[in-house]
Design an enzyme around this catalytic site. Sequence first.
Site, PDB file in Angstrom:
ATOM      1  N   HIS A  14      14.628 -15.069  10.774  1.00  0.00           N
ATOM      2  CA  HIS A  14      13.781 -16.411  10.792  1.00  0.00           C
ATOM      3  C   HIS A  14      13.469 -16.808   9.376  1.00  0.00           C
ATOM      4  O   HIS A  14      12.355 -16.383   9.003  1.00  0.00           O
ATOM      5  CB  HIS A  14      12.840 -16.226  11.766  1.00  0.00           C
ATOM      6  CG  HIS A  14      11.825 -17.564  11.856  1.00  0.00           C
ATOM      7  ND1 HIS A  14      11.279 -17.634  13.166  1.00  0.00           N
ATOM      8  CD2 HIS A  14      11.447 -18.324  11.371  1.00  0.00           C
ATOM      9  CE1 HIS A  14      10.483 -18.598  13.134  1.00  0.00           C
ATOM     10  NE2 HIS A  14      10.820 -19.350  12.274  1.00  0.00           N
ATOM     11  N   HIS A  16      13.343 -20.328   6.791  1.00  0.00           N
ATOM     12  CA  HIS A  16      13.566 -21.602   6.325  1.00  0.00           C
ATOM     13  C   HIS A  16      14.030 -21.829   4.858  1.00  0.00           C
ATOM     14  O   HIS A  16      12.875 -21.456   4.099  1.00  0.00           O
ATOM     15  CB  HIS A  16      12.356 -22.463   6.751  1.00  0.00           C
ATOM     16  CG  HIS A  16      11.971 -22.291   8.008  1.00  0.00           C
ATOM     17  ND1 HIS A  16      12.452 -23.494   9.242  1.00  0.00           N
ATOM     18  CD2 HIS A  16      11.266 -21.713   8.675  1.00  0.00           C
ATOM     19  CE1 HIS A  16      11.675 -23.315  10.424  1.00  0.00           C
ATOM     20  NE2 HIS A  16      11.261 -22.094  10.338  1.00  0.00           N
ATOM     21  N   HIS A 194      12.150 -22.665  18.214  1.00  0.00           N
ATOM     22  CA  HIS A 194      10.917 -22.289  17.970  1.00  0.00           C
ATOM     23  C   HIS A 194      10.099 -22.383  19.124  1.00  0.00           C
ATOM     24  O   HIS A 194      10.070 -23.792  19.789  1.00  0.00           O
ATOM     25  CB  HIS A 194       9.857 -23.155  16.801  1.00  0.00           C
ATOM     26  CG  HIS A 194      10.495 -22.662  15.279  1.00  0.00           C
ATOM     27  ND1 HIS A 194      11.833 -22.489  14.961  1.00  0.00           N
ATOM     28  CD2 HIS A 194       9.634 -22.497  14.364  1.00  0.00           C
ATOM     29  CE1 HIS A 194      11.945 -22.137  13.788  1.00  0.00           C
ATOM     30  NE2 HIS A 194      10.627 -21.968  13.303  1.00  0.00           N
ATOM     31  N   GLU A 197       4.912 -20.452  19.655  1.00  0.00           N
ATOM     32  CA  GLU A 197       4.065 -20.114  18.410  1.00  0.00           C
ATOM     33  C   GLU A 197       2.653 -20.981  18.372  1.00  0.00           C
ATOM     34  O   GLU A 197       1.642 -20.317  18.715  1.00  0.00           O
ATOM     35  CB  GLU A 197       4.658 -21.023  17.109  1.00  0.00           C
ATOM     36  CG  GLU A 197       4.020 -20.912  15.573  1.00  0.00           C
ATOM     37  CD  GLU A 197       4.707 -21.735  14.444  1.00  0.00           C
ATOM     38  OE1 GLU A 197       5.631 -22.561  14.791  1.00  0.00           O
ATOM     39  OE2 GLU A 197       4.545 -21.073  13.272  1.00  0.00           O
ATOM     40  N   ASP A 275       9.726 -16.359   7.608  1.00  0.00           N
ATOM     41  CA  ASP A 275       9.570 -17.687   7.811  1.00  0.00           C
ATOM     42  C   ASP A 275       9.704 -18.825   6.619  1.00  0.00           C
ATOM     43  O   ASP A 275      10.656 -19.185   6.368  1.00  0.00           O
ATOM     44  CB  ASP A 275       8.167 -17.904   8.711  1.00  0.00           C
ATOM     45  CG  ASP A 275       8.272 -19.228   9.434  1.00  0.00           C
ATOM     46  OD1 ASP A 275       9.161 -19.753   9.757  1.00  0.00           O
ATOM     47  OD2 ASP A 275       7.154 -19.382  10.146  1.00  0.00           O
ATOM     48  N   ASP A 276       8.790 -18.857   6.038  1.00  0.00           N
ATOM     49  CA  ASP A 276       8.401 -19.634   4.818  1.00  0.00           C
ATOM     50  C   ASP A 276       7.717 -18.917   3.680  1.00  0.00           C
ATOM     51  O   ASP A 276       6.550 -19.175   3.476  1.00  0.00           O
ATOM     52  CB  ASP A 276       7.737 -20.986   5.285  1.00  0.00           C
ATOM     53  CG  ASP A 276       8.281 -21.627   6.190  1.00  0.00           C
ATOM     54  OD1 ASP A 276       9.158 -22.434   6.080  1.00  0.00           O
ATOM     55  OD2 ASP A 276       7.869 -21.596   7.349  1.00  0.00           O
TER      56      ASP A 276
HETATM   57  N1  HPA Z   1       6.966 -23.773  12.874  1.00  0.00           N
HETATM   58  C1  HPA Z   1       7.428 -25.023  12.929  1.00  0.00           C
HETATM   59  N2  HPA Z   1       8.369 -25.472  11.994  1.00  0.00           N
HETATM   60  C2  HPA Z   1       8.468 -24.847  10.918  1.00  0.00           C
HETATM   61  C3  HPA Z   1       8.056 -23.656  10.579  1.00  0.00           C
HETATM   62  C4  HPA Z   1       7.098 -23.026  11.431  1.00  0.00           C
HETATM   63  O1  HPA Z   1       6.762 -21.866  11.428  1.00  0.00           O
HETATM   64  N3  HPA Z   1       8.371 -23.281   9.464  1.00  0.00           N
HETATM   65  C5  HPA Z   1       8.986 -24.416   8.783  1.00  0.00           C
HETATM   66  N4  HPA Z   1       9.036 -25.321   9.702  1.00  0.00           N
HETATM   67 ZN    ZN Z   2       9.872 -21.081  11.396  1.00  0.00          ZN
END
Ligand code: HPA
Ligand code: ZN
Length: 335
Positions: A14, A16, A194, A197, A275-276
């Site tokens: 996971h 991006h 996703h 969350e 994630d990011d």
């Molecule tokens: N959630 C939703 N969209 C996203 C995320 C996330 O954690 N990271 C990058 N785009």
């Molecule tokens: Zn994500």
Amino acid sequence: MKQFIKALPKVELHLHIEGTLEPELMFELAQRNGVEIPFQSCDEIRAAYNFHNLQSFLDIYYQGADVLIHEQDFFDLTWAYLLRCQQDNVLHTEIFFDPQTHTDRGISFDTAINGIHRALEQAKLELGISSKLIMCFLRHLDETSAFETLRQALPHKDKIIGVGLDSSELGHPPQKFERVFQRAIEHGFITVAHAGEEGPASNIQDSLELLKITRIDHGVRCTEDRALVEQLVENRTPLTVCPLSNIKLKVFDEMGQHNIVELMRQGLCVTINSDDPAYFGGYMNDNFLAVAGAHPMSETEIAQFTLNAIEASFIGEDEKARLNRITREYLANNA
Ligand code: HPA
Ligand code: ZN
């Protein structure tokens, strides 16, 4: 324990790629491409990374992507991330990209994917890191735009294993994308999304049923539905959990309250991911260290996150067996 985590073989599921844009590269690309950004320094950029929910992050994240113009920019972005994978002993990574973030600014689908793909190919040869690429639809945009994105992806089918769904979860339920996911499946793509969350557990159930997903991205709110948790355990449905992201976006107040270790101990196929990482304060090792720091675990339990990720990955059975062997050997020699 720190050393055990750092050298542990890892698999990321996971990530991006646009979320790996470090302030230094953002600055460099802004200058190289003559793009104005509303920051004077890297410190100023980092100071802006103070989020109170998913949307406050997304606003800054989409703005950051404006500096990505040429194929080489996408290559440089992806290559920088792959070098971080090497540092953190990530042996295999399955990365997301958001085509609409670029096509909506007039950057072609081909420019983005060709730059990313070239870096992934080079990493296989030069770093021994394998990968898969998943394209995500932005759920705040409409179904027509998602269908158009799917059309643009078809000439690149050989480079893309699956489709996903990201961006603002609240107000954009899985139902909105049922038809485009159905079409993607007909074209041979695997699906992920996703869910759970910021949104409710029902988004997880709906994504499984309507979008036919084989893996849930985040999914931490599954605990709100006892029957769903039991179903996820029973089916070994993987959850790609992103601990530092969840703290930064206030899904949990602090790491000690995160449910990832509890879920692992209940037998869910949970994995640790970044994630990011440029926005959330850490790559894979940092995420593992943060979880283990707040939740005392044995080496066997920590290594279980890698074994789960191998099981949940989209690689073939032979490659899964090879990575399993490497991980089990590491555990046997270092626990
Ligand atoms: N959630 C939703 N969209 C996203 C995320 C996330 O954690 N990271 C990058 N785009
Ligand atoms: Zn994500």
